[in-house]
Scaffold this motif. Structure first.
Motif, PDB file in Angstrom:
ATOM      1  N   LEU A  85      -2.306  -3.914   1.246  1.00 53.20           N
ATOM      2  CA  LEU A  85      -2.668  -4.384   2.589  1.00 53.20           C
ATOM      3  C   LEU A  85      -2.973  -3.244   3.531  1.00 53.20           C
ATOM      4  O   LEU A  85      -3.919  -3.306   4.329  1.00 53.20           O
ATOM      5  CB  LEU A  85      -1.521  -5.235   3.160  1.00 53.20           C
ATOM      6  CG  LEU A  85      -1.223  -6.553   2.426  1.00 53.20           C
ATOM      7  CD1 LEU A  85      -0.005  -7.226   3.033  1.00 53.20           C
ATOM      8  CD2 LEU A  85      -2.432  -7.472   2.497  1.00 53.20           C
TER       9      LEU A  85
ATOM     10  N   GLN B  15      -6.065  -1.851  -3.126  1.00 51.55           N
ATOM     11  CA  GLN B  15      -5.304  -0.705  -2.660  1.00 51.55           C
ATOM     12  C   GLN B  15      -4.078  -1.107  -1.852  1.00 51.55           C
ATOM     13  O   GLN B  15      -3.333  -0.243  -1.375  1.00 51.55           O
ATOM     14  CB  GLN B  15      -6.180   0.229  -1.817  1.00 51.55           C
ATOM     15  CG  GLN B  15      -6.515  -0.277  -0.427  1.00 51.55           C
ATOM     16  CD  GLN B  15      -7.708  -1.220  -0.404  1.00 51.55           C
ATOM     17  OE1 GLN B  15      -8.038  -1.853  -1.398  1.00 51.55           O
ATOM     18  NE2 GLN B  15      -8.369  -1.298   0.741  1.00 51.55           N
TER      19      GLN B  15
ATOM     20  N   TRP C  35      -7.642  -9.373  -3.574  1.00 52.42           N
ATOM     21  CA  TRP C  35      -8.357  -9.249  -2.296  1.00 52.42           C
ATOM     22  C   TRP C  35      -8.426  -7.799  -1.850  1.00 52.42           C
ATOM     23  O   TRP C  35      -9.475  -7.307  -1.447  1.00 52.42           O
ATOM     24  CB  TRP C  35      -7.662 -10.125  -1.254  1.00 52.42           C
ATOM     25  CG  TRP C  35      -8.153  -9.931   0.149  1.00 52.42           C
ATOM     26  CD1 TRP C  35      -9.459  -9.944   0.566  1.00 52.42           C
ATOM     27  CD2 TRP C  35      -7.351  -9.702   1.306  1.00 52.42           C
ATOM     28  NE1 TRP C  35      -9.524  -9.738   1.921  1.00 52.42           N
ATOM     29  CE2 TRP C  35      -8.253  -9.585   2.402  1.00 52.42           C
ATOM     30  CE3 TRP C  35      -5.978  -9.606   1.532  1.00 52.42           C
ATOM     31  CZ2 TRP C  35      -7.792  -9.353   3.696  1.00 52.42           C
ATOM     32  CZ3 TRP C  35      -5.538  -9.385   2.816  1.00 52.42           C
ATOM     33  CH2 TRP C  35      -6.439  -9.255   3.889  1.00 52.42           C
ATOM     34  N   ARG C  36      -7.285  -7.090  -1.899  1.00 52.89           N
ATOM     35  CA  ARG C  36      -7.230  -5.690  -1.503  1.00 52.89           C
ATOM     36  C   ARG C  36      -6.501  -4.897  -2.593  1.00 52.89           C
ATOM     37  O   ARG C  36      -5.262  -4.789  -2.563  1.00 52.89           O
ATOM     38  CB  ARG C  36      -6.523  -5.519  -0.168  1.00 52.89           C
ATOM     39  CG  ARG C  36      -7.322  -6.034   1.024  1.00 52.89           C
ATOM     40  CD  ARG C  36      -6.604  -5.745   2.345  1.00 52.89           C
ATOM     41  NE  ARG C  36      -6.447  -4.333   2.580  1.00 52.89           N
ATOM     42  CZ  ARG C  36      -7.360  -3.552   3.136  1.00 52.89           C
ATOM     43  NH1 ARG C  36      -8.533  -4.060   3.479  1.00 52.89           N
ATOM     44  NH2 ARG C  36      -7.120  -2.263   3.352  1.00 52.89           N
TER      45      ARG C  36
ATOM     46  N   GLY D 256       0.832  -1.197   0.000  1.00 52.72           N
ATOM     47  CA  GLY D 256       0.000   0.000   0.000  1.00 52.72           C
ATOM     48  C   GLY D 256       0.863   1.242   0.000  1.00 52.72           C
ATOM     49  O   GLY D 256       1.865   1.320   0.720  1.00 52.72           O
TER      50      GLY D 256
END
Length: 286
Positions: free
Chosen positions: A282, A280, A277-278, A234
């Protein structure tokens, strides 16, 4: 359990190396919104400073580490003042074209001066070999690398979260106009932050010689790893870079140890899964 612990240990040490190489780019890209694809050129510069001081001038390896940091930081300040600052408000494409051009120029310069072969740098005797605990061998240099990585993480968190400088950096990132109105020297703050990130890359490049070697291709090969760490962790998150570097380091070592047929692909698989999953990252906020 012995092989598993050994893989985790080697992966964590490799992750600390990736963290040192990538955390500076996370700061400049996430906080300053500047795409610096020449980041690993500063790491390569730090490595060649160490090689030169050790092999040509006979400096002790540990004494070269601060010089690798300072050399990379000093060169980054010059480039930030003369080239990068002009593109802070430019498009991402302009930033990419300039910085990748600088990366190719650094590769050509390193190849011309040092040649294309791997460059050695002798480490002190007390950092060689291994120590044994519970029947498991732990490399002394990797223990040293982990200690340096953890110390840098702690210092960065304390600096950016609990000091006036860290407050100024966050204020300048959030709202430059307001920060200038409050008397903050935004240009100077960005220059120091940029130098700090590049200096850490130089330190990482010096420490990488013993683990992965050093040649002119370093600036491009490890740029890929650094971008993966920054993307997974991130933008602008120190803890994100730390966690992502450990995950990528352990995944890479484990993949090459347990499934050598696809070991080199393992880090890309981890990146794809985590970003699905994410998207942007972790610890990313945007």
């Amino acid at each position: 359990m012995g092989p598993i612990i050994g893989v985790l240990f080697d992966g964590f040490a490799y992750g600390m190396l990736l963290f040192l190489l990538s955390v500076g780019l996370s700061v400049t890209l996430g906080m300053m919104n500047f795409v610096n694809l020449a980041h690993c050129a500063f790491a390569m510069l730090g490595g060649y400073v160490t090689v030169t001081l050790v092999n040509t001038f006979g400096w002790p390896f540990l004494a070269t580490l601060p010089m690798a940091f300072l050399a990379a930081a000093a060169v980054s300040v010059v480039l930030e003042r003369t080239l990068y600052r002009r593109l802070y408000r430019a498009s991402e494409l302009d930033q990419v074209l300039l910085t990748i051009g600088l990366a190719f120029m650094s590769i050509a310069t390193a190849a011309y001066i040092f040649g294309t072969i791997l460059q050695p740098a002798a480490t002190p005797a007390f950092l060689r070999g291994s120590v044994q605990y519970f029947g498991i061998n732990f490399g002394v240099y990797r223990i040293f690398l982990i200690a340096v990585g953890l110390a840098v993480t702690l210092l960065l968190v304390l600096t950016l979260e609990y000091t006036r400088f860290g407050q100024q950096v966050r204020a300048a990132v959030d709202n430059q106009r307001m920060a200038r109105g409050l008397g903050i020297n935004v240009d100077g703050t960005f220059a120091v932050a940029f130098a700090l990130g590049s200096g850490l890359a130089g330190l990482g490049g010096a420490l990488a010689i013993e683990i992965v070697g050093l040649d002119p291709s370093f600036a491009l090969i490890y740029l890929v790893y650094v971008l993966i760490v920054v993307s997974v962790g991130g933008l602008g998150s120190i803890w994100g870079s730390f966690v992502a570097a450990v995950l990528i380091g352990v995944s890479d070592i484990a993949g090459k140890y347990y499934v050598p047929q696809i070991g080199a692909f393992m880090i890309y698989l981890v990146m794809i899964v985590l970003l699905m999953w994410r998207p942007q990252g972790l610890f990313g906020k945007r």
